[in-house]
Structure formats: structure tokens, C-alpha cells
Design an enzyme around this catalytic site. Structure first.
Site, PDB file in Angstrom:
ATOM      1  N   ARG A  94      -3.780   3.636  12.355  1.00 50.46           N
ATOM      2  CA  ARG A  94      -3.318   4.850  11.667  1.00 50.46           C
ATOM      3  C   ARG A  94      -2.395   5.657  12.558  1.00 50.46           C
ATOM      4  O   ARG A  94      -1.491   6.326  12.073  1.00 50.46           O
ATOM      5  CB  ARG A  94      -4.523   5.657  11.176  1.00 50.46           C
ATOM      6  CG  ARG A  94      -5.225   4.909  10.045  1.00 50.46           C
ATOM      7  CD  ARG A  94      -6.418   5.650   9.487  1.00 50.46           C
ATOM      8  NE  ARG A  94      -7.125   4.789   8.527  1.00 50.46           N
ATOM      9  CZ  ARG A  94      -8.290   5.077   7.987  1.00 50.46           C
ATOM     10  NH1 ARG A  94      -8.887   6.219   8.285  1.00 50.46           N
ATOM     11  NH2 ARG A  94      -8.850   4.257   7.135  1.00 50.46           N
ATOM     12  N   LYS A 132     -11.906  -7.635   5.877  1.00 48.10           N
ATOM     13  CA  LYS A 132     -11.337  -6.744   6.876  1.00 48.10           C
ATOM     14  C   LYS A 132     -12.268  -5.571   7.111  1.00 48.10           C
ATOM     15  O   LYS A 132     -12.691  -4.971   6.130  1.00 48.10           O
ATOM     16  CB  LYS A 132      -9.988  -6.248   6.354  1.00 48.10           C
ATOM     17  CG  LYS A 132      -9.303  -5.269   7.258  1.00 48.10           C
ATOM     18  CD  LYS A 132      -8.043  -4.798   6.594  1.00 48.10           C
ATOM     19  CE  LYS A 132      -7.484  -3.686   7.447  1.00 48.10           C
ATOM     20  NZ  LYS A 132      -6.401  -3.005   6.797  1.00 48.10           N
ATOM     21  N   LYS A 136     -12.515  -4.968   1.846  1.00 50.43           N
ATOM     22  CA  LYS A 136     -11.963  -4.092   2.874  1.00 50.43           C
ATOM     23  C   LYS A 136     -12.873  -2.882   3.005  1.00 50.43           C
ATOM     24  O   LYS A 136     -13.083  -2.143   2.046  1.00 50.43           O
ATOM     25  CB  LYS A 136     -10.543  -3.661   2.490  1.00 50.43           C
ATOM     26  CG  LYS A 136      -9.932  -2.707   3.509  1.00 50.43           C
ATOM     27  CD  LYS A 136      -8.478  -2.418   3.205  1.00 50.43           C
ATOM     28  CE  LYS A 136      -7.901  -1.423   4.182  1.00 50.43           C
ATOM     29  NZ  LYS A 136      -6.508  -1.076   3.865  1.00 50.43           N
ATOM     30  N   CYS A 184      -0.309   4.300   1.871  1.00 51.32           N
ATOM     31  CA  CYS A 184      -0.761   5.327   2.818  1.00 51.32           C
ATOM     32  C   CYS A 184       0.293   5.706   3.857  1.00 51.32           C
ATOM     33  O   CYS A 184       0.346   6.844   4.293  1.00 51.32           O
ATOM     34  CB  CYS A 184      -2.073   4.910   3.486  1.00 51.32           C
ATOM     35  SG  CYS A 184      -1.976   3.377   4.411  1.00 51.32           S
ATOM     36  N   TYR A 213      -3.264  -9.040  16.075  1.00 46.51           N
ATOM     37  CA  TYR A 213      -2.258  -8.539  17.017  1.00 46.51           C
ATOM     38  C   TYR A 213      -2.225  -9.396  18.278  1.00 46.51           C
ATOM     39  O   TYR A 213      -1.322  -9.270  19.094  1.00 46.51           O
ATOM     40  CB  TYR A 213      -2.554  -7.076  17.376  1.00 46.51           C
ATOM     41  CG  TYR A 213      -2.645  -6.210  16.137  1.00 46.51           C
ATOM     42  CD1 TYR A 213      -1.499  -5.781  15.478  1.00 46.51           C
ATOM     43  CD2 TYR A 213      -3.879  -5.864  15.577  1.00 46.51           C
ATOM     44  CE1 TYR A 213      -1.573  -5.042  14.312  1.00 46.51           C
ATOM     45  CE2 TYR A 213      -3.978  -5.130  14.415  1.00 46.51           C
ATOM     46  CZ  TYR A 213      -2.820  -4.719  13.782  1.00 46.51           C
ATOM     47  OH  TYR A 213      -2.901  -3.994  12.620  1.00 46.51           O
ATOM     48  N   ARG A 263     -11.404   7.489   3.131  1.00 48.91           N
ATOM     49  CA  ARG A 263     -11.067   6.494   2.109  1.00 48.91           C
ATOM     50  C   ARG A 263     -12.308   5.910   1.438  1.00 48.91           C
ATOM     51  O   ARG A 263     -12.273   4.833   0.849  1.00 48.91           O
ATOM     52  CB  ARG A 263     -10.254   5.360   2.741  1.00 48.91           C
ATOM     53  CG  ARG A 263      -8.979   5.792   3.448  1.00 48.91           C
ATOM     54  CD  ARG A 263      -7.968   4.651   3.479  1.00 48.91           C
ATOM     55  NE  ARG A 263      -6.945   4.770   4.491  1.00 48.91           N
ATOM     56  CZ  ARG A 263      -5.964   5.665   4.479  1.00 48.91           C
ATOM     57  NH1 ARG A 263      -5.881   6.567   3.512  1.00 48.91           N
ATOM     58  NH2 ARG A 263      -5.061   5.686   5.442  1.00 48.91           N
ATOM     59  N   SER A 282      -6.930  -3.284  14.358  1.00 54.52           N
ATOM     60  CA  SER A 282      -6.407  -2.571  15.527  1.00 54.52           C
ATOM     61  C   SER A 282      -7.492  -2.125  16.502  1.00 54.52           C
ATOM     62  O   SER A 282      -7.332  -2.231  17.715  1.00 54.52           O
ATOM     63  CB  SER A 282      -5.591  -1.365  15.059  1.00 54.52           C
ATOM     64  OG  SER A 282      -6.368  -0.499  14.249  1.00 54.52           O
ATOM     65  N   CYS A 299       0.849  -1.192   0.000  1.00 59.11           N
ATOM     66  CA  CYS A 299       0.000   0.000   0.000  1.00 59.11           C
ATOM     67  C   CYS A 299       0.881   1.238   0.000  1.00 59.11           C
ATOM     68  O   CYS A 299       2.104   1.136   0.008  1.00 59.11           O
ATOM     69  CB  CYS A 299      -0.948  -0.007   1.200  1.00 59.11           C
ATOM     70  SG  CYS A 299      -2.339   1.143   0.976  1.00 59.11           S
ATOM     71  N   GLU A 348     -16.629  -8.101  -5.313  1.00 59.46           N
ATOM     72  CA  GLU A 348     -15.183  -7.886  -5.152  1.00 59.46           C
ATOM     73  C   GLU A 348     -14.456  -9.233  -5.165  1.00 59.46           C
ATOM     74  O   GLU A 348     -13.397  -9.384  -5.779  1.00 59.46           O
ATOM     75  CB  GLU A 348     -14.884  -7.180  -3.818  1.00 59.46           C
ATOM     76  CG  GLU A 348     -15.270  -5.705  -3.760  1.00 59.46           C
ATOM     77  CD  GLU A 348     -14.260  -4.816  -4.459  1.00 59.46           C
ATOM     78  OE1 GLU A 348     -13.245  -5.326  -4.980  1.00 59.46           O
ATOM     79  OE2 GLU A 348     -14.476  -3.590  -4.488  1.00 59.46           O
TER      80      GLU A 348
END
Ligand code: PBG
Length: 324
Positions: free
Chosen positions: A201, A244, A191, A118, A309, A213, A270, A116, A229
Site C-alpha cells: 500500500r 492471497k 483474498k 484502490c 517479488y 477492506r 509484500s 482494481c 469463493e
């Protein structure tokens, strides 16, 4: 009387009839890797998750390898950003060096790179801007460059997360034409434009400097569009299809599982992690138990792969012989 309780009588009986089991084999552990030296910096909104410079990777990679977690997913935080994110295709960039480092010392761990822009663009959007709009086809050219650079560094798998149309086809073509026909692609297929990415972020310094986004990531209201998709990514040659976030989108995980015969991944993002950590820190929930229940629910919904995580902590519990 239909007595469904009979099969719940003992722990051993419950184990015998259990339909789904979590395994360490399910996990992918995301890692934030930052340009610089001697960095092992906590991320305040993600307690227990740190940003590492390449020289500090052994500390965490030793744990990943010891827990027998099969794969890591790498995110890079470069020293400098520009309009296009040109650092992403620098063969000496942060991700490229991290891949080489991990593959040398931990060859048994699969290294997946997030593809990506970003974290690398001055504006924080996931591609090339033309009049403040992310230009799909210009971005595709840069994605090819980034992917080939990751491939040259030795990545075992690439995972494009920018939600540009035609991404998978472009990547597959570029890889096949340049000697990497066996390098798999895990597509961030469905996503969503989600508020659950907030802590990430902060961690990756990748918030858009203006706007949002929503012109490229999906509307949380839609699920049939997710199947569309997935149909395209499947036809374009994705090897693994991802949904996601995970927790608030388990219906979509299930829909993909039922409709596609490729491995399904779910990204436990996250914000999902942060909520559980915060409530556990306040003593409002049992953090370990809620973590395992959430991960199991993602598996039950149909995920073959869980990017989380929690991977190290959950592996720690699963690797204890008596965990139930
Ligand atoms: C984009 C990317 C994002 C996440 C993974 N890849 C952020 C975004 O789309 O804004 C979020 C992951 C998380 O929240 O854990 N490179």
C-alpha cells in the site's frame, strides 16, 4: 528399524527422491508502474523493488526476459485519482501504455494486469462508494470498462483483485461479447483482509483513507468460506484460482488444490517479502536460503503459480547450474 535416513545419504540421492522442485516457470513478477518520466524509485519497505515510469521499463524487463520469467503482473500508479477511479478505463492510462510497451518489445513475456481501483480512487477503496460502503454492483460496471480497456491495450490475462461478488461472470461476459473469448482470467479468489499488504500500500499509494477492506476481503479466520469463493469463481469461468497472501495461508492453497482441477496461484505478498528482507539485512537469517525455502513451501502446498517479488532473485539462483 525403519531407516528413512538411507535416502538422505548424498546430494544426488536426495535429488533423486525429491518430491517438489521450484522452477523459473512457476514465477510471476509484479511490477509497479508510475505515471511520469525517468522514474526508477526504490520502495523503502521493499528493498530491491522499484517503481518505474514506462520509459524506464527496459532496465527491469531486460532482466525479466533474460531470466526467462514467464509473466509479469502490472500495477499502475496514476497521476490523478477520483471518486470512481475513471483512469482505470482510460485507453491512454498508465497500465494501458505499459501493456502496449511491454508487448511490443517483450512479446515472449505474458502480461497480466491487476484489475482494481484502490490505486486510482481518492478514498483508496476498491470500488464505488455509496454512503461509505463499497457498492458491489455499481463497481461491476466499472470493472467491465477497465477490463475491456486492458484487453484493447493487448493484455494477455486479467486478474481482478477487488473481491466484488459476480466479478468473474461479469468479466467473462464482457470479454466474450467484445471479441476476447480467448483472454484468460486469473481470479483473486481467496483474498484475505490481511496486514501483510502493508508495504504494497506504500508502494502503490493505495491505503484506504478511512476504514478497512473487511466488508469485501475475507476474514483470516475462515477457510471453508474460501472453498465457497472458489466454487463460485470456478463456475463463473475463472481460468486460474488464486490464494492471497501465501505464507500464512498454505492450508488454503492446499484445500483449493485438492478440490479444484484448475491451476492454483499463490501470491507471496509484500509483507512476506519485507519480513525476510528485513531479517536478512540484520543478519538474523540467510535471506537467500529462507527465500528458496518459503517459495518451495508454497509450491509443496499446491501452488502451480507463485506471484512473488523474489522472482528475479530466485530465478537467478535456479538458473545457476549447481543450485540445490
Ligand atoms: C489491490 C491489491 C493489493 C495487493 C494486490 N492487489 C492491496 C490490497 O488489497 O490492499 C497487495 C499485494 C501485496 O501486498 O504484495 N489492488
Amino acid at each position: 528399524m525403519h531407516r528413512t535416513r538411507r535416502l538422505r545419504n548424498s546430494n544426488s540421492l536426495r535429488r533423486l527422491v525429491r518430491e517438489n522442485q521450484l522452477s523459473v516457470n512457476d514465477f510471476v513478477y509484479p511490477l509497479f508502474i508510475e505515471e511520469g518520466e525517468n522514474i526508477d524509485a526504490p520502495i523503502s519497505s521493499m528493498p530491491g523493488v522499484n517503481r518505474y515510469s514506462v520509459d524506464k521499463l527496459p532496465g527491469i524487463m531486460d532482466k525479466v526476459a533474460a531470466a526467462r520469467i514467464p509473466a509479469v503482473l502490472l500495477f499502475g500508479i496514476p497521476a490523478s485519482k477520483d471518486e470512481e477511479g475513471a483512469e482505470t478505463w482510460n485507453d491512454e492510462g498508465i497500465i494501458q501504455r505499459a501493456v502496449r510497451y511491454i508487448k511490443k518489445d517483450y512479446p515472449q513475456v505474458t502480461v497480466i494486469t491487476d484489475v482494481c481501483f484502490c490505486e486510482y480512487t481518492s478514498h483508496g477503496h476498491c470500488g464505488v462508494l455509496v454512503d461509505d460502503y463499497v457498492d458491489n454492483d455499481l463497481t461491476l460496471g466499472n470493472i467491465r470498462k477497465q477490463v475491456l480497456s486492458h484487453a484493447r491495450a493487448g493484455a494477455d490475462m486479467v486478474a481482478p483483485s477487488g473481491m466484488m461478488d459476480g466479478t468473474i461472470e461479469n468479466i467473462r461476459e464482457a470479454l466474450d461479447a467484445n471479441g476476447y473469448p480467448n483472454l484468460p482470467v486469473m481470479a483473486y479468489t481467496v483474498k484475505y483482509a490481511s496486514a501483510f499488504y502493508g508495504p504494497f500500500r506504500e508502494a502503490a499509494d493505495s491505503a484506504p483513507s478511512f476504514g478497512d477492506r473487511k466488508t469485501y476481503q475475507m476474514d483470516p479466520a475462515n477457510s471453508r468460506e474460501g472453498l465457497l469463493e472458489a466454487e463460485y469463481d470456478d463456475l463463473e469461468g475463472a481460468d486460474i484460482l488464486m490464494v492471497k497472501p501465501a505464507m500464512a495461508y498454505l492450508d488454503v492453497v492446499r484445500a483449493l488444490k485438492e478440490n479444484f482441477n484448475k491451476p492454483i496461484a499463490a501470491y507471496n505478498v509484500s509483507g512476506e517479502y519485507a519480513m525476510i528482507k528485513a531479517a536478512a539485512a540484520k543478519g538474523w537469517i540467510d535471506g537467500d536460503k529462507v527465500m528458496m525455502e518459503l517459495l518451495l513451501s508454497i509450491k509443496r502446498a499446491g501452488a502451480d503459480i507463485i506471484i512473488t517479488y523474489f522472482a528475479l532473485e530466485a530465478a537467478g539462483l535456479l538458473n545457476k547450474v549447481n543450485y540445490e
